[in-house]
Design an enzyme around this catalytic site. Structure first.
Site, short mmCIF file in Angstrom:
data_model
loop_
_atom_site.label_atom_id
_atom_site.label_comp_id
_atom_site.label_asym_id
_atom_site.label_seq_id
_atom_site.Cartn_x
_atom_site.Cartn_y
_atom_site.Cartn_z
N ASN A 216 0.78 -1.39 0.00
CA ASN A 216 -0.09 -0.19 0.05
C ASN A 216 0.92 1.16 -0.03
O ASN A 216 0.47 2.25 -0.81
CB ASN A 216 -0.88 0.07 1.08
CG ASN A 216 -2.16 -1.01 0.97
OD1 ASN A 216 -3.14 -0.32 0.22
ND2 ASN A 216 -2.32 -2.04 1.35
N ASP B 225 -10.52 0.27 13.94
CA ASP B 225 -11.59 0.03 12.83
C ASP B 225 -13.03 0.66 12.71
O ASP B 225 -13.93 0.29 12.08
CB ASP B 225 -11.66 -1.33 12.46
CG ASP B 225 -10.20 -2.05 12.20
OD1 ASP B 225 -9.32 -1.37 11.63
OD2 ASP B 225 -10.16 -3.23 12.30
N LEU C 66 0.03 -2.75 12.27
CA LEU C 66 -0.72 -3.63 13.22
C LEU C 66 -0.59 -3.31 14.56
O LEU C 66 -1.01 -4.19 15.54
CB LEU C 66 -0.39 -5.28 13.08
CG LEU C 66 -0.37 -5.43 11.31
CD1 LEU C 66 -0.10 -6.95 11.15
CD2 LEU C 66 -1.97 -5.38 10.80
N LYS C 67 -0.36 -2.04 15.06
CA LYS C 67 -0.09 -1.76 16.55
C LYS C 67 -1.18 -0.60 16.47
O LYS C 67 -1.44 0.07 15.69
CB LYS C 67 1.28 -0.95 16.70
CG LYS C 67 2.16 -2.11 16.85
CD LYS C 67 2.58 -2.65 18.09
CE LYS C 67 3.66 -3.46 18.67
NZ LYS C 67 3.75 -3.63 19.98
N ILE D 74 -2.22 2.98 17.67
CA ILE D 74 -1.49 4.33 17.63
C ILE D 74 -1.86 5.11 19.15
O ILE D 74 -3.01 5.00 19.22
CB ILE D 74 -1.83 5.45 16.55
CG1 ILE D 74 -1.66 4.88 15.35
CG2 ILE D 74 -1.17 6.49 16.56
CD1 ILE D 74 -0.16 4.64 14.66
N HIS E 47 -8.30 -1.06 5.53
CA HIS E 47 -8.79 -2.19 6.09
C HIS E 47 -9.08 -2.99 5.01
O HIS E 47 -10.00 -2.57 4.27
CB HIS E 47 -9.62 -1.78 7.22
CG HIS E 47 -10.23 -3.19 7.86
ND1 HIS E 47 -9.36 -3.61 8.75
CD2 HIS E 47 -11.10 -3.93 7.54
CE1 HIS E 47 -9.82 -4.84 9.26
NE2 HIS E 47 -11.07 -5.13 8.56
N GLU F 122 -7.70 -2.20 -2.69
CA GLU F 122 -6.93 -1.18 -1.71
C GLU F 122 -5.83 -0.35 -2.26
O GLU F 122 -5.97 0.87 -1.86
CB GLU F 122 -6.08 -2.06 -0.69
CG GLU F 122 -6.94 -3.09 0.24
CD GLU F 122 -5.95 -3.66 1.22
OE1 GLU F 122 -5.00 -3.26 1.73
OE2 GLU F 122 -6.47 -5.06 1.52
#
Ligand code: GAR
Length: 211
Positions: free
Chosen positions: A14, A150, A90-91, A93, A109, A179
């Site tokens: 991405n 999300d 994947l963490k 913020i 997502h 995406e």
């Protein structure tokens, strides 16, 4: 022009799609910083190869969340970032950063939110869940980032069919293609100041109709 920090944990396709769109003058922005919690992330390599500062950092390197937050804020300031894109990050913020970058932080997502989102639903887990449920369509969502996983307002969504013979891998591939389309498009909407948030809705102003 937007000065973007991209957070990415993985392969970085991405990030690459965004850089390609910038190179092709489809997005009026520049990526000025890439941050990853994984030193070996493909996204780090992509950034370094293009001379974009790439910083490996993680909450696990700091004694407290507030020290980690200060470190991130310093990096964002030093590089004059005014917009954040989470591209396979994947963490979570830190809340203070989300508040300071309110309405200037988006995420991609790999499903049609609000279905198949939330903690634990990322990457291949999403596609496995979509197939296990028997959905006939899936897709991708670019959304605002708020304090939960999300749950922010959707900005752009695009669907793809789910085929009878799909595996998580083949579905992921089909979703990834969309995406790569909608993430740069969403960034350009912000570059053109065409996104207004009202409640939970991201209102997209038609081109040329900006107040
Ligand atoms: C993408 O499919 C992205 O939607 C997903 O991780 C992948 C990263 O790929 N993100 C999430 O699942 C976040 N909830 P990339 O590193 O090639 O861009």
């Amino acid at each position: 022009m937007l000065s973007i920090c991209v957070f990415a944990s993985g392969r970085g396709s991405n990030l690459q799609a965004l850089l390609d769109a910038i190179d092709a003058d489809r997005v009026d922005a520049r990526v000025v910083l890439v941050i990853s919690n994984k030193s070996a992330a493909g996204a780090m390599e992509t950034a370094t190869a293009r001379g974009i500062p790439a910083v490996h950092t993680s909450d696990t390197h700091f004694a407290s969340e507030s020290l980690y937050t200060d470190h991130l804020l310093k990096l964002l300031q030093e590089h004059h970032c005014d917009f954040i894109v989470l591209a396979g990050y994947l963490k979570k913020i830190p809340a203070e950063i989300i508040q300071r970058f309110s309405q200037r932080i988006i995420n991609i997502h790999p499903a049609l939110l609000p279905s198949f989102g939330g903690k634990g639903l990322y990457g291949h887990h999403v596609h496995e869940a979509v197939l296990a449920y028997g959905c006939k369509i899936s897709g991708a969502t670019v959304h605002m980032v708020d304090l939960e996983y999300d749950t922010g307002a959707p900005i752009l969504q695009k669907c793809v069919p789910v085929l009878e013979e799909d595996t998580p891998g083949t579905l992921a591939e089909r979703v990834l293609k969309v995406e790569h389309e909608i993430l740069p498009l969403a960034v350009q909407l912000f570059a053109e100041q065409r996104v207004t948030i009202e409640g939970h809705r991201a209102i997209i102003t038609a081109k040329g109709n900006r107040p």
